[in-house]
Scaffold this motif. Sequence first.
Motif, PDB file in Angstrom:
ATOM      1  N   THR A 179      17.118  24.193 -24.588  1.00  0.00           N
ATOM      2  CA  THR A 179      16.669  23.450 -23.417  1.00  0.00           C
ATOM      3  C   THR A 179      17.717  23.543 -22.314  1.00  0.00           C
ATOM      4  N   GLU A 180      17.406  22.886 -21.204  1.00  0.00           N
ATOM      5  CA  GLU A 180      18.361  22.778 -20.101  1.00  0.00           C
ATOM      6  C   GLU A 180      19.690  22.227 -20.595  1.00  0.00           C
ATOM      7  N   ALA A 181      19.623  21.406 -21.643  1.00  0.00           N
ATOM      8  CA  ALA A 181      20.853  20.819 -22.169  1.00  0.00           C
ATOM      9  C   ALA A 181      21.768  21.884 -22.741  1.00  0.00           C
ATOM     10  N   ASP A 182      21.176  22.884 -23.361  1.00  0.00           N
ATOM     11  CA  ASP A 182      21.998  23.950 -23.918  1.00  0.00           C
ATOM     12  C   ASP A 182      22.653  24.758 -22.802  1.00  0.00           C
ATOM     13  N   ALA A 219      23.496  23.510 -19.875  1.00  0.00           N
ATOM     14  CA  ALA A 219      24.577  22.663 -19.344  1.00  0.00           C
ATOM     15  C   ALA A 219      25.768  22.670 -20.297  1.00  0.00           C
ATOM     16  N   LEU A 220      25.488  22.582 -21.593  1.00  0.00           N
ATOM     17  CA  LEU A 220      26.591  22.605 -22.565  1.00  0.00           C
ATOM     18  C   LEU A 220      27.276  23.961 -22.575  1.00  0.00           C
ATOM     19  N   ILE A 231      27.732  25.828 -20.022  1.00  0.00           N
ATOM     20  CA  ILE A 231      28.645  25.783 -18.876  1.00  0.00           C
ATOM     21  C   ILE A 231      29.865  24.917 -19.214  1.00  0.00           C
ATOM     22  N   ALA A 232      29.607  23.760 -19.802  1.00  0.00           N
ATOM     23  CA  ALA A 232      30.705  22.819 -20.071  1.00  0.00           C
ATOM     24  C   ALA A 232      31.675  23.352 -21.124  1.00  0.00           C
ATOM     25  N   LEU A 233      31.161  24.129 -22.069  1.00  0.00           N
ATOM     26  CA  LEU A 233      32.008  24.570 -23.170  1.00  0.00           C
ATOM     27  C   LEU A 233      32.659  25.925 -22.910  1.00  0.00           C
ATOM     28  N   GLY A 285      32.704  27.419 -19.486  1.00  0.00           N
ATOM     29  CA  GLY A 285      33.132  27.593 -18.103  1.00  0.00           C
ATOM     30  C   GLY A 285      32.355  28.645 -17.346  1.00  0.00           C
ATOM     31  N   SER A 286      31.171  29.000 -17.849  1.00  0.00           N
ATOM     32  CA  SER A 286      30.381  30.050 -17.211  1.00  0.00           C
ATOM     33  C   SER A 286      30.017  29.683 -15.774  1.00  0.00           C
ATOM     34  N   SER A 343      22.849  29.428 -13.853  1.00  0.00           N
ATOM     35  CA  SER A 343      23.328  28.124 -13.388  1.00  0.00           C
ATOM     36  C   SER A 343      22.345  27.437 -12.461  1.00  0.00           C
ATOM     37  N   ALA A 344      21.517  28.220 -11.764  1.00  0.00           N
ATOM     38  CA  ALA A 344      20.703  27.638 -10.696  1.00  0.00           C
ATOM     39  C   ALA A 344      19.276  28.156 -10.741  1.00  0.00           C
TER      40      ALA A 344
END
Lengths: 351, 351, 351
Positions: free
Chosen positions: B31-34, B36-37, B39-41, B43-44, B50-51
Amino acid sequence: MSNKSKTSTGNFFEDFRVGQEIRHATPRTLTEADSALNIALTGSRYALFSADSFAQNCGLPGAPIDPLLVFHTVFGKTVPDISLNAVANLGYADGRFLTPVYPGDTLRAVSEVIGVKENSNGKTGVVWVRTTGYNQENREVLTYVRWVMVNKKDTSKPAPATVVPELPSAVKTSSLPRPAFSSSGYEFVLAGSPFGFEDYEIGEKIDHVDAFTVEEAEHQIATRLYQNTAKVHFNQHEQASSRFGRRLIYGGVAISLARSLAFNGLGNAAEIIAINAGSHVNPLFAGDTVFAWSEVLDKHDLRDGMGALRLRLVATKNRPCTDFPYKDGEGKHLSDVILDFDYWAAIPSRS
Amino acid sequence: MSNKSKTSTGNFFEDFRVGQEIRHATPRTLTEADSALNIALTGSRYALFSADSFAQNCGLPGAPIDPLLVFHTVFGKTVPDISLNAVANLGYADGRFLTPVYPGDTLRAVSEVIGVKENSNGKTGVVWVRTTGYNQENREVLTYVRWVMVNKKDTSKPAPATVVPELPSAVKTSSLPRPAFSSSGYEFVLAGSPFGFEDYEIGEKIDHVDAFTVEEAEHQIATRLYQNTAKVHFNQHEQASSRFGRRLIYGGVAISLARSLAFNGLGNAAEIIAINAGSHVNPLFAGDTVFAWSEVLDKHDLRDGMGALRLRLVATKNRPCTDFPYKDGEGKHLSDVILDFDYWAAIPSRS
Amino acid sequence: MSNKSKTSTGNFFEDFRVGQEIRHATPRTLTEADSALNIALTGSRYALFSADSFAQNCGLPGAPIDPLLVFHTVFGKTVPDISLNAVANLGYADGRFLTPVYPGDTLRAVSEVIGVKENSNGKTGVVWVRTTGYNQENREVLTYVRWVMVNKKDTSKPAPATVVPELPSAVKTSSLPRPAFSSSGYEFVLAGSPFGFEDYEIGEKIDHVDAFTVEEAEHQIATRLYQNTAKVHFNQHEQASSRFGRRLIYGGVAISLARSLAFNGLGNAAEIIAINAGSHVNPLFAGDTVFAWSEVLDKHDLRDGMGALRLRLVATKNRPCTDFPYKDGEGKHLSDVILDFDYWAAIPSRS
């Protein structure tokens, strides 16, 4: 108006009265993100909560939120009101998951004080509350009792009349909630275990083999996700001068890690439908490695291809569970046992 | 029925037969959560993942899931069946991303054993598998070969007939999947790099300058997100007595961190379309700082304003890459090189 | 074409010209996942950003994205162009949140250089930029000014003409953006605080009591979520030889943690509508414990049951805020004060 009045310092023992209803703050919409974070933080691999298509084959609109995440979320809301000044979280009883929660549902929590008993030292007392979580349609999603030992603020206050609620030692089979999912389209291969309801025997013990070492960042991120504010989990400056010298890991993190480990042996027992009892018998700290084992305490046929297993889930720290570590000769939990958790999970039959 | 039978201990070398098909457990809805994670994990910063609006301008319905996250997810599913008893993850070959994955898609994985070769010591053997990830419509999203060295459980078992599959040293340009995005609406300024397909030359090396220090909590959270259960990443209690004395970081974490660093120099080469080869040549541990550099190995015109770069991505630990550290005089990877990864990425042309 | 030309090394002081417009890279779609991660990483408990149903009762389509998360996201985009070579982030001014951001919105950022001033040492200079964040409909969501001290690359370059922009010491009440939410359906009990606009007095100070100890993994995950690439937060290999010997925590992490702590005392002042000023007066490191207190600097009636509080938010490290630690006798911030942040927040009236 002084600043003191703006900041909540939580309730003390003398603030609780039997019959009192407390509506807790900060409703929370759980989303797909919480499911992903639940996987990332606990390592859960139960297919039912991992894959929409798997859940849809079981008659659901999509993957529901893991009941333990629902529990932690509802529990977290109660902390500022119930256990901010708690000395110990003593136990759980009569927990039942009444309505499945899906991404997009908003949870809030209400607690009723159902018992108070001052301790003989006059400095602390035990408070029993029944907490109920509601969704945005005001349907009950979860109800459970917990009791905590809370500090008195003013020890000169007289003790209240003792009220100790009668609680079932386990949720009766006649009160077990029906699981959300149907067994008809259940795919055992995708679920990762060939064992169904009929394959488990009362008394059977299962070593879950795997283990997770917990880091400070992990338990803090998880506990904040649940909006649980108990200081002992977050404030090393204060904990440095505590008995342990360290931050304590929220007991719910231990439950979720142990249940995640339990996948290896109980892969089809994904859905917790009731919580009978639970004790956090020794503290867990960052750097500790969590192991777990389970014992089948009881079985109940839910019909239509579905059963329920009553399971004891025992977690240890820094000790593999090949020999099922539990209690010593005097009935006391071993020092490396951290969790003794008793629950009912639904599990499909193979046939 | 004993408890042993409920807990999976994974497959050993003698359990694999050429031609065997293994359907792996725990389908997973990304999902979108993956995203976001991810990116967070890691640094992509690649705009395509991303958009939504950026992706939509490139003809997509929204931002797809980063192909590396698809890879880690599919790979993670195979671990309990393929590499739980692996001594080493030896290599990857012939990886192709066949269908873009979007939030809401559910992935499952199937592996076919395509080769086995017992080692002369009689204690271990090499197993080759072709793994394919499918979405909820049973379309292939990813296929790749990997081979691992696996322990024998019973060394008295006779060696199987050796079968070593023929594998391409790189995915042929004629077999390269078409990237998901179109170059027509691609915005170089928003993507953060002015360089297109025509600006890269074969043999060109790029130092990616930036670096990430990895913490235990970070790699554990990432690896659990991929539902990868290999014990070496999670169990410090056991690892303490291993050769390294520490938890090993999943190689996929190193790949994703290095690819994230590669943004600085390859900002428009967001979409990996094929994996040619990859080796985790030295272990990565928490506390290490990951650096990376790339070399352009080949170029291929995909037409319609799109090209593909074949790239070698080299990651190091605790060593900046200004001098492109790689191998010593005898062709052996330097001790601070952790990753040697060879892949094709799509990149739009400027004109 | 050499590799140097592909890798961005950021802008140096001499690269900035007044009037220059910089369109920053990597647009970002913020989703429900970012809201969940914001809660998990900062401990935020403001109901408005936590629960769709709560926000809907206040006239919104659902829970908006926390304005501070919007700020960090927009800020993060500017780092590669503005502050990669910054020596210090000197201040913020005239920040206004102009359009609420909802899950699914995509943000991009543009900065205009509005001032430059070379320092007398000839090695560094101060650059002022006005940064504006836009959503996918090109509506301004946030605008603010910040100024940074940046290294010169070539100290022989002559100093540019000094331009110092005039900046308001605080956003004027006549320029305050209207908050997104309406006070009419606002539920104080669910929000967790009974105090409305009329209950706060100018000069009132509030100790927020609670505290968070920060781990490396936490601030790194948060700062990557914001796609902020400043090396000082991530590269221990390089930081080991820096003045501090350690990674520095991004100042925005301190702001968000302090604002999360401020819930206890300012539970209804959820929505930041303007940023007046802010300084990161001492560095924050992993292992430090963040405490916070607030002072009401001003009040403004926004009518229709809504007011705005101008608040000074002070965060400390490893020092409880019962005595409101701030500055010494010479007006210098105390060494354990890390943040001095001045902002306007909307708050409903009780009546």
